[in-house]
Scaffold this active site. Structure first.
Site, PDB file in Angstrom:
ATOM      1  N   LYS A 131       0.825  -1.217   0.000  1.00  0.00           N
ATOM      2  CA  LYS A 131       0.000   0.000   0.000  1.00  0.00           C
ATOM      3  C   LYS A 131       0.857   1.264   0.000  1.00  0.00           C
ATOM      4  O   LYS A 131       0.356   2.344  -0.280  1.00  0.00           O
ATOM      5  CB  LYS A 131      -0.989   0.002   1.165  1.00  0.00           C
ATOM      6  N   ASP A 132       2.166   1.141   0.306  1.00  0.00           N
ATOM      7  CA  ASP A 132       3.069   2.300   0.288  1.00  0.00           C
ATOM      8  C   ASP A 132       3.616   2.611  -1.101  1.00  0.00           C
ATOM      9  O   ASP A 132       4.202   3.672  -1.308  1.00  0.00           O
ATOM     10  CB  ASP A 132       4.266   2.070   1.225  1.00  0.00           C
ATOM     11  N   ARG A 175      -8.454   8.253   4.205  1.00  0.00           N
ATOM     12  CA  ARG A 175      -9.379   7.173   3.813  1.00  0.00           C
ATOM     13  C   ARG A 175     -10.161   6.653   5.010  1.00  0.00           C
ATOM     14  O   ARG A 175     -11.385   6.458   4.951  1.00  0.00           O
ATOM     15  CB  ARG A 175      -8.561   6.013   3.180  1.00  0.00           C
ATOM     16  N   ARG A 176      -9.449   6.405   6.101  1.00  0.00           N
ATOM     17  CA  ARG A 176     -10.130   5.893   7.302  1.00  0.00           C
ATOM     18  C   ARG A 176     -11.054   6.952   7.893  1.00  0.00           C
ATOM     19  O   ARG A 176     -12.174   6.654   8.308  1.00  0.00           O
ATOM     20  CB  ARG A 176      -9.091   5.455   8.345  1.00  0.00           C
ATOM     21  N   ARG A 200       0.410  10.600  13.633  1.00  0.00           N
ATOM     22  CA  ARG A 200       1.503   9.918  12.952  1.00  0.00           C
ATOM     23  C   ARG A 200       2.187   9.027  13.974  1.00  0.00           C
ATOM     24  O   ARG A 200       1.919   9.098  15.147  1.00  0.00           O
ATOM     25  CB  ARG A 200       2.537  10.931  12.436  1.00  0.00           C
ATOM     26  N   ARG A 256       1.207   4.862  18.447  1.00  0.00           N
ATOM     27  CA  ARG A 256      -0.240   5.020  18.268  1.00  0.00           C
ATOM     28  C   ARG A 256      -1.016   4.357  19.405  1.00  0.00           C
ATOM     29  O   ARG A 256      -1.979   4.923  19.921  1.00  0.00           O
ATOM     30  CB  ARG A 256      -0.652   4.450  16.911  1.00  0.00           C
ATOM     31  N   CYS A 285      -1.264   7.681  -2.832  1.00  0.00           N
ATOM     32  CA  CYS A 285      -1.542   6.677  -1.792  1.00  0.00           C
ATOM     33  C   CYS A 285      -2.142   7.282  -0.531  1.00  0.00           C
ATOM     34  O   CYS A 285      -2.658   6.561   0.307  1.00  0.00           O
ATOM     35  CB  CYS A 285      -0.289   5.913  -1.373  1.00  0.00           C
TER      36      CYS A 285
END
Length: 319
Positions: free
Chosen positions: A81-82, A129-130, A151, A157, A244
């Site tokens: 996905k990166d 997106r989330r 981040r 996180r 992305c």
């Protein structure tokens, strides 16, 4: 192929080291050669700016690709996905191994599920997106949440939740699985609630296009179903001309009749980060037999989404 050690380029994060270690073991098995990890620091690892501000998730890839092109490493492992959707001619995706769980997950205080979070709950995520999909779901189901941009690595996180700064954070199931931390998840988000990022849960093993022997050896690790799925997802992203870090979710999955996979379904979503407007569509067709067929599936769905106004929901489109 000699018995000289192969040099695997990897980011330094715990997650990158975990997944690169797993790939190294698989490459040792198929080549019979030792594999050494070469740790590379990328701009995305040292910058504290929001990903969208520093060029999207491609910032995690450039330093690894530079090392490949200079011959400092023999192959590199990326989270798929990166990867930017445009593939450099000098490099080849030699293998896309079997995909991990593509879903997003919640790690919340007091072991809460997403729908049990209190009114006004603060949910951390770095992904537009989330944010777009969580806010859209919350609006549709009369939930009161606040999405907070963050981040940092997995430890950072989760610490936001443990220290009470946030009620929950959203992470990828695949990463926590690979790190052996899946038991910290308090809720798995159905893909009907939040579609993952294109390519989420899949790894990309990349090497120089001129190294035919290594390409052939790494190809042993390729999973054709995963490759077809992520090719369609990334084709959708590219056709939307979105980077992305754009608020685009996509997932291709396979529909089986008994033991036989008959069709592939591709779902895509684009939304404003506040969740007020989304365009979500799906298409189903025969399982792609070629790279071009998988590309066409993603391109066709993107065309339909653009016809329904998807471009206007993405902010500035990345060209």
């Amino acid at each position: 192929m000699s018995d000289k050690a192969l040099r695997l380029g990897t980011r330094r994060s715990k997650l990158a080291m975990a997944q690169s270690g797993q790939v190294a073991e698989a490459v040792r098995r198929v080549t019979g050669r030792p594999v050494e990890l070469v740790e590379i620091t990328t701009y995305g690892d040292v910058s504290r700016e929001a990903l969208a501000q520093i060029g999207g998730t491609g910032v995690f890839v450039t330093a690894l690709r530079d090392a490949l092109l200079k011959g400092e490493v023999d192959f590199a492992v990326h989270s798929l996905k990166d990867l930017p959707t445009a593939q450099p001619e000098e490099l080849v995706l030699a293998a896309v191994p079997v995909r991990e769980d593509p879903r997003d997950v919640i790690v919340a205080r007091d072991a809460l599920k997403f729908t049990d979070l209190p009114r006004g709950a603060r949910i951390g995520t770095g992904a537009p997106r989330r944010m777009a999909q969580l806010n859209a779901y919350a609006r549709a189901h009369a939930l009161d949440i606040e999405t907070v941009p963050i981040r940092g690595n997995v430890d950072t996180r989760i610490r936001y939740v443990q220290e009470g700064e946030l009620d929950a954070v959203v992470l990828a199931a695949a990463g926590l699985n690979r790190m052996g931390r899946i038991d910290e998840v308090t809720d798995f988000l159905s893909v009907d609630t939040v579609l993952p990022a294109p390519g989420q849960g899949a790894l990309a093993i990349e090497c120089a296009a001129g190294n035919a022997d290594l390409i052939a050896a790494l190809g042993e690790l390729d999973d054709p179903f995963t490759r077809a799925a992520v090719t369609a997802e990334r084709s959708l992203l590219a056709a939307l001309e979105a980077g992305c870090s754009a608020p685009v979710g996509a997932l291709a999955d396979f529909l089986a009749d008994g033991q036989f996979v008959k069709e592939m379904r591709l779902r895509g979503v684009v939304g404003t980060t506040d969740g007020t407007r989304t365009v979500q569509l799906s298409t189903t067709g025969p399982v792609p037999q070629t790279h071009d067929q998988a590309l066409a599936l993603g391109r066709d769905l993107a065309t339909e989404m653009l016809a329904q106004g998807a471009a206007g929901l993405m902010g500035e489109r990345a060209h």
